[in-house]
Design an enzyme around this catalytic site. Sequence first.
Site, PDB file in Angstrom:
ATOM      1  N   ASN A  67       3.138  -8.185   7.078  1.00 24.03           N
ATOM      2  CA  ASN A  67       4.441  -7.961   6.456  1.00 24.03           C
ATOM      3  C   ASN A  67       4.667  -9.117   5.481  1.00 24.03           C
ATOM      4  OD1 ASN A  67       7.149  -7.933   5.782  1.00 24.03           O
ATOM      5  ND2 ASN A  67       7.829  -7.361   7.843  1.00 24.03           N
ATOM      6  N   VAL A  68       4.823  -8.825   4.201  1.00 22.55           N
ATOM      7  CA  VAL A  68       4.912  -9.914   3.215  1.00 22.55           C
ATOM      8  C   VAL A  68       6.210 -10.713   3.326  1.00 22.55           C
ATOM      9  CG1 VAL A  68       3.305  -8.882   1.556  1.00 22.55           C
ATOM     10  CG2 VAL A  68       5.761  -8.375   1.368  1.00 22.55           C
ATOM     11  N   ALA A  98      12.510  -0.985  -2.032  1.00 20.90           N
ATOM     12  CA  ALA A  98      13.939  -1.176  -2.336  1.00 20.90           C
ATOM     13  C   ALA A  98      14.701  -0.194  -1.476  1.00 20.90           C
ATOM     14  CB  ALA A  98      14.215  -0.908  -3.812  1.00 20.90           C
ATOM     15  N   TYR A 158      15.696   4.501 -11.327  1.00 22.19           N
ATOM     16  CA  TYR A 158      14.687   3.503 -10.924  1.00 22.19           C
ATOM     17  C   TYR A 158      15.356   2.141 -10.711  1.00 22.19           C
ATOM     18  CZ  TYR A 158       9.858   1.914 -10.369  1.00 22.19           C
ATOM     19  OH  TYR A 158       8.674   1.422  -9.870  1.00 22.19           O
ATOM     20  N   LYS A 165       9.765  -4.566 -11.279  1.00 21.34           N
ATOM     21  CA  LYS A 165       8.490  -4.320 -11.985  1.00 21.34           C
ATOM     22  C   LYS A 165       8.397  -5.169 -13.260  1.00 21.34           C
ATOM     23  CE  LYS A 165       6.684  -1.305  -9.153  1.00 21.34           C
ATOM     24  NZ  LYS A 165       5.771  -1.798  -8.101  1.00 21.34           N
ATOM     25  N   LEU A 197       5.399   8.082  -0.138  1.00 19.53           N
ATOM     26  CA  LEU A 197       6.535   7.660   0.691  1.00 19.53           C
ATOM     27  C   LEU A 197       7.510   6.825  -0.141  1.00 19.53           C
ATOM     28  CD1 LEU A 197       7.197   7.956   3.700  1.00 19.53           C
ATOM     29  CD2 LEU A 197       6.141   5.705   4.060  1.00 19.53           C
TER      30      LEU A 197
HETATM   31  P1  NAD Z   1       3.570   3.965  -0.399  1.00 18.64           P
HETATM   32  O1  NAD Z   1       4.874   4.147   0.315  1.00 18.64           O
HETATM   33  O2  NAD Z   1       2.437   4.752   0.061  1.00 18.64           O
HETATM   34  O3  NAD Z   1       3.166   2.436  -0.441  1.00 18.64           O
HETATM   35  C1  NAD Z   1       4.104   1.393  -0.387  1.00 18.64           C
HETATM   36  C2  NAD Z   1       3.562   0.411   0.612  1.00 18.64           C
HETATM   37  O4  NAD Z   1       4.367  -0.765   0.639  1.00 18.64           O
HETATM   38  C3  NAD Z   1       3.531   0.974   2.033  1.00 18.64           C
HETATM   39  O5  NAD Z   1       2.216   0.906   2.534  1.00 18.64           O
HETATM   40  C4  NAD Z   1       4.439   0.039   2.795  1.00 18.64           C
HETATM   41  O6  NAD Z   1       4.020  -0.166   4.126  1.00 18.64           O
HETATM   42  C5  NAD Z   1       4.288  -1.223   1.968  1.00 18.64           C
HETATM   43  N1  NAD Z   1       5.358  -2.205   2.238  1.00 18.64           N
HETATM   44  C6  NAD Z   1       6.699  -2.050   2.099  1.00 18.64           C
HETATM   45  N2  NAD Z   1       7.325  -3.178   2.506  1.00 18.64           N
HETATM   46  C7  NAD Z   1       6.351  -4.056   2.889  1.00 18.64           C
HETATM   47  C8  NAD Z   1       6.353  -5.374   3.422  1.00 18.64           C
HETATM   48  N3  NAD Z   1       7.503  -6.031   3.663  1.00 18.64           N
HETATM   49  N4  NAD Z   1       5.167  -5.967   3.704  1.00 18.64           N
HETATM   50  C9  NAD Z   1       3.999  -5.316   3.495  1.00 18.64           C
HETATM   51  N5  NAD Z   1       3.923  -4.060   2.995  1.00 18.64           N
HETATM   52  C10 NAD Z   1       5.096  -3.442   2.709  1.00 18.64           C
HETATM   53  O7  NAD Z   1       3.915   4.285  -1.944  1.00 18.64           O
HETATM   54  P2  NAD Z   1       3.054   4.097  -3.282  1.00 18.64           P
HETATM   55  O8  NAD Z   1       3.745   4.952  -4.289  1.00 18.64           O
HETATM   56  O9  NAD Z   1       1.623   4.279  -3.007  1.00 18.64           O
HETATM   57  O10 NAD Z   1       3.347   2.578  -3.695  1.00 18.64           O
HETATM   58  C11 NAD Z   1       2.345   1.619  -3.935  1.00 18.64           C
HETATM   59  C12 NAD Z   1       2.662   0.833  -5.200  1.00 18.64           C
HETATM   60  O11 NAD Z   1       2.522   1.683  -6.331  1.00 18.64           O
HETATM   61  C13 NAD Z   1       4.079   0.271  -5.279  1.00 18.64           C
HETATM   62  O12 NAD Z   1       4.047  -0.992  -5.897  1.00 18.64           O
HETATM   63  C14 NAD Z   1       4.769   1.264  -6.195  1.00 18.64           C
HETATM   64  O13 NAD Z   1       5.909   0.718  -6.834  1.00 18.64           O
HETATM   65  C15 NAD Z   1       3.654   1.518  -7.161  1.00 18.64           C
HETATM   66  N6  NAD Z   1       3.793   2.687  -8.026  1.00 18.64           N
HETATM   67  C16 NAD Z   1       4.034   3.908  -7.488  1.00 18.64           C
HETATM   68  C17 NAD Z   1       4.181   5.011  -8.310  1.00 18.64           C
HETATM   69  C18 NAD Z   1       4.475   6.362  -7.724  1.00 18.64           C
HETATM   70  O14 NAD Z   1       4.941   7.243  -8.461  1.00 18.64           O
HETATM   71  N7  NAD Z   1       4.204   6.606  -6.479  1.00 18.64           N
HETATM   72  C19 NAD Z   1       4.064   4.871  -9.697  1.00 18.64           C
HETATM   73  C20 NAD Z   1       3.797   3.609 -10.230  1.00 18.64           C
HETATM   74  C21 NAD Z   1       3.671   2.518  -9.371  1.00 18.64           C
END
Ligand code: NAD
Length: 258
Positions: A67-68, A98, A158, A165, A197
Amino acid sequence: MLNLTGKNALVTGIANNRSIAWGIAQQLHKAGANLGITYLPDERGKMEKKVAELVEPLNPSLFLPCNVQDEDQIKSTFETIREQWGKLDILIHCLAFASKDDLSGDFSQTSRSGFNTALEISTYSLVQLSGVAKPLMTEGGSIVTLTYLGGVRAIPNYNVMGIAKAGLEMSVRYLAAELGPQNIRVNAISAGPIRTLASSAVGGILDMIHHVEEVAPLRRTVTQLEVGNAAAFLCSDLSSGITGQILYVDAGYEIMGM
Ligand code: NAD
């Protein structure tokens, strides 16, 4: 040829089979990297079990809670890497958070705590993880994070994540400038919207995806595996001259004016 054999790669951010980090982990594995996977632990151990089952076919040599927001877990993760791997080559930062309340409605109503939490988890964590990875990247390395267009343009709902970001993208440049002399490269992938998610917490995400499908030059959005391919490239010697960049993997949506 894209070859990551002999590279130790730590992948953060896998929550389930829709996670972008899962797409990245699969492509790094395919390219021959030795994987370490971290997950966000919960009290009942459900996440640990779920992620462990998912990643089993990739045969990770490390599987750790991180957990960061927890200094001790970060310390222990990198201590384990030092003991068991000796060096780290690749760090995938693929996490963000968020509160749902702050991902719709008026941006001006963002709470102080919501703002701080979003930036702590989504932005500061890259700085912190890079700082602890740096001494372990003794043979150079590649750090890749995930961003979104909402960090450079105002995208409805957003909101605070756009601020996170923007900070993340600027962190990429400062980190690239600092770590470059050690041959550690730092880049971000700006992915198009994908159902995950995390993205399901953003108000109107399906509308965003449909809009991209209509307007993007490729008339579709992207997949986790396409992001994974770009990440594998950024982690490989094929991208040895690239650092401090934001690479759009968004079916071309970013270039469009209307
Ligand atoms: P996801 O929910 O699968 O991944 C988010 C991850 O963050 C999860 O594994 C969660 O456990 C982890 N997380 C949250 N709080 C945390 C904490 N305190 N410590 C450690 N881990 C923590 O969703 P995703 O869309 O795969 O997101 C991954 C990245 O991609 C994020 O940075 C997101 O902003 C970015 N992103 C997503 C999209 C999209 O449309 N899905 C587009 C561009 C960028």
